[in-house]
Motif scaffolding. Structure first.
Motif, mmCIF file in Angstrom:
data_model
loop_
_atom_site.group_PDB
_atom_site.id
_atom_site.type_symbol
_atom_site.label_atom_id
_atom_site.label_comp_id
_atom_site.label_asym_id
_atom_site.label_seq_id
_atom_site.Cartn_x
_atom_site.Cartn_y
_atom_site.Cartn_z
ATOM 1 N N ARG A 1 0.725 -1.039 -0.195
ATOM 2 C CA ARG A 1 -0.073 -0.123 0.136
ATOM 3 C C ARG A 1 0.705 1.279 -0.006
ATOM 4 O O ARG A 1 2.008 1.136 0.637
ATOM 5 C CB ARG A 1 -0.916 0.102 1.332
ATOM 6 N N LEU A 2 0.420 2.332 -0.986
ATOM 7 C CA LEU A 2 1.257 3.476 -0.804
ATOM 8 C C LEU A 2 1.172 4.369 0.568
ATOM 9 O O LEU A 2 0.021 4.499 1.049
ATOM 10 C CB LEU A 2 0.827 4.479 -2.005
ATOM 11 N N ALA A 3 2.323 4.823 0.979
ATOM 12 C CA ALA A 3 2.278 5.604 2.186
ATOM 13 C C ALA A 3 2.231 6.976 1.930
ATOM 14 O O ALA A 3 2.416 7.364 0.701
ATOM 15 C CB ALA A 3 3.597 5.391 3.043
ATOM 16 N N PRO A 4 2.195 8.135 3.009
ATOM 17 C CA PRO A 4 2.096 9.275 2.494
ATOM 18 C C PRO A 4 3.518 9.712 2.000
ATOM 19 O O PRO A 4 4.553 9.199 2.488
ATOM 20 C CB PRO A 4 2.044 9.981 3.908
ATOM 21 N N GLY A 5 3.394 10.429 0.629
ATOM 22 C CA GLY A 5 4.731 10.590 -0.053
ATOM 23 C C GLY A 5 4.986 9.821 -1.356
ATOM 24 O O GLY A 5 5.800 10.061 -1.916
ATOM 25 N N GLY A 6 3.872 8.851 -1.403
ATOM 26 C CA GLY A 6 3.904 8.166 -2.644
ATOM 27 C C GLY A 6 4.853 6.713 -2.501
ATOM 28 O O GLY A 6 4.840 6.041 -3.728
ATOM 29 N N LEU A 7 5.557 6.538 -1.482
ATOM 30 C CA LEU A 7 6.561 5.273 -1.544
ATOM 31 C C LEU A 7 5.716 4.108 -0.945
ATOM 32 O O LEU A 7 4.781 4.481 0.018
ATOM 33 C CB LEU A 7 7.632 5.313 -0.308
ATOM 34 N N PRO A 8 5.774 3.062 -1.422
ATOM 35 C CA PRO A 8 5.242 1.686 -0.822
ATOM 36 C C PRO A 8 5.572 1.630 0.565
ATOM 37 O O PRO A 8 6.668 2.074 1.089
ATOM 38 C CB PRO A 8 5.770 0.486 -1.577
ATOM 39 N N THR A 9 4.625 1.300 1.466
ATOM 40 C CA THR A 9 4.851 1.171 3.069
ATOM 41 C C THR A 9 6.083 0.499 3.288
ATOM 42 O O THR A 9 6.804 0.740 4.167
ATOM 43 C CB THR A 9 3.583 0.903 3.611
ATOM 44 N N GLY A 10 6.056 -0.681 2.521
ATOM 45 C CA GLY A 10 7.312 -1.519 2.846
ATOM 46 C C GLY A 10 8.721 -0.889 2.919
ATOM 47 O O GLY A 10 9.684 -1.199 3.608
ATOM 48 N N LEU A 11 8.618 -0.115 1.666
ATOM 49 C CA LEU A 11 10.016 0.396 1.210
ATOM 50 C C LEU A 11 10.231 1.642 2.368
ATOM 51 O O LEU A 11 11.276 1.685 2.836
ATOM 52 C CB LEU A 11 9.928 1.118 -0.150
#
Length: 118
Positions: free
Chosen positions: A62-72
């Protein structure tokens, strides 16, 4: 009248639960506590990251705030968490372990050293 430990001790000997033995035990305990806290801070975060990767891959993609995937994002946060564990280790060393080590170091040796025989 001395403390109970001093009265019960055989004459000329200090009981093992007082004096330098007590300080050494406290120093060892402080060092163990320090290692455990820092280790669990770093490895605990890593274990949570791995568990989320295995058990909840949909959360990690899922995308986190800022556009990065949560895992990354969580993977990138591991470096600051490791640095925080190092800083915690340093702080506890200076606050708790170093004063105990200085006290043990300053204490005179209870057994005088013998001179080497020729």
């Amino acid at each position: 009248m001395g403390r109970p430990a001093e009265r019960d001790a055989p004459s000329g000997r200090v009981p093992p639960w007082t004096g330098s033995h007590r300080d050494l035990r406290r120093l060892r305990r402080a060092c163990r506590w320090q290692r455990r806290v820092a280790t669990f801070a770093a490895l605990g975060y890593f274990a949570v990251f791995l568990a989320l990767t295995v058990e909840a891959p949909s959360v990690m993609t899922r995308l986190a705030p800022g556009g990065l995937p949560t895992g990354l994002l969580l993977a990138l946060v591991q470096l600051p968490v490791t640095w925080l564990a190092v800083l915690l280790y340093e702080y506890t060393a200076r606050r708790f372990v170093d004063p105990l080590a200085r006290r043990v170091h300053r204490r005179p040796d209870p057994v005088p050293h013998e001179e080497p025989r020729s």
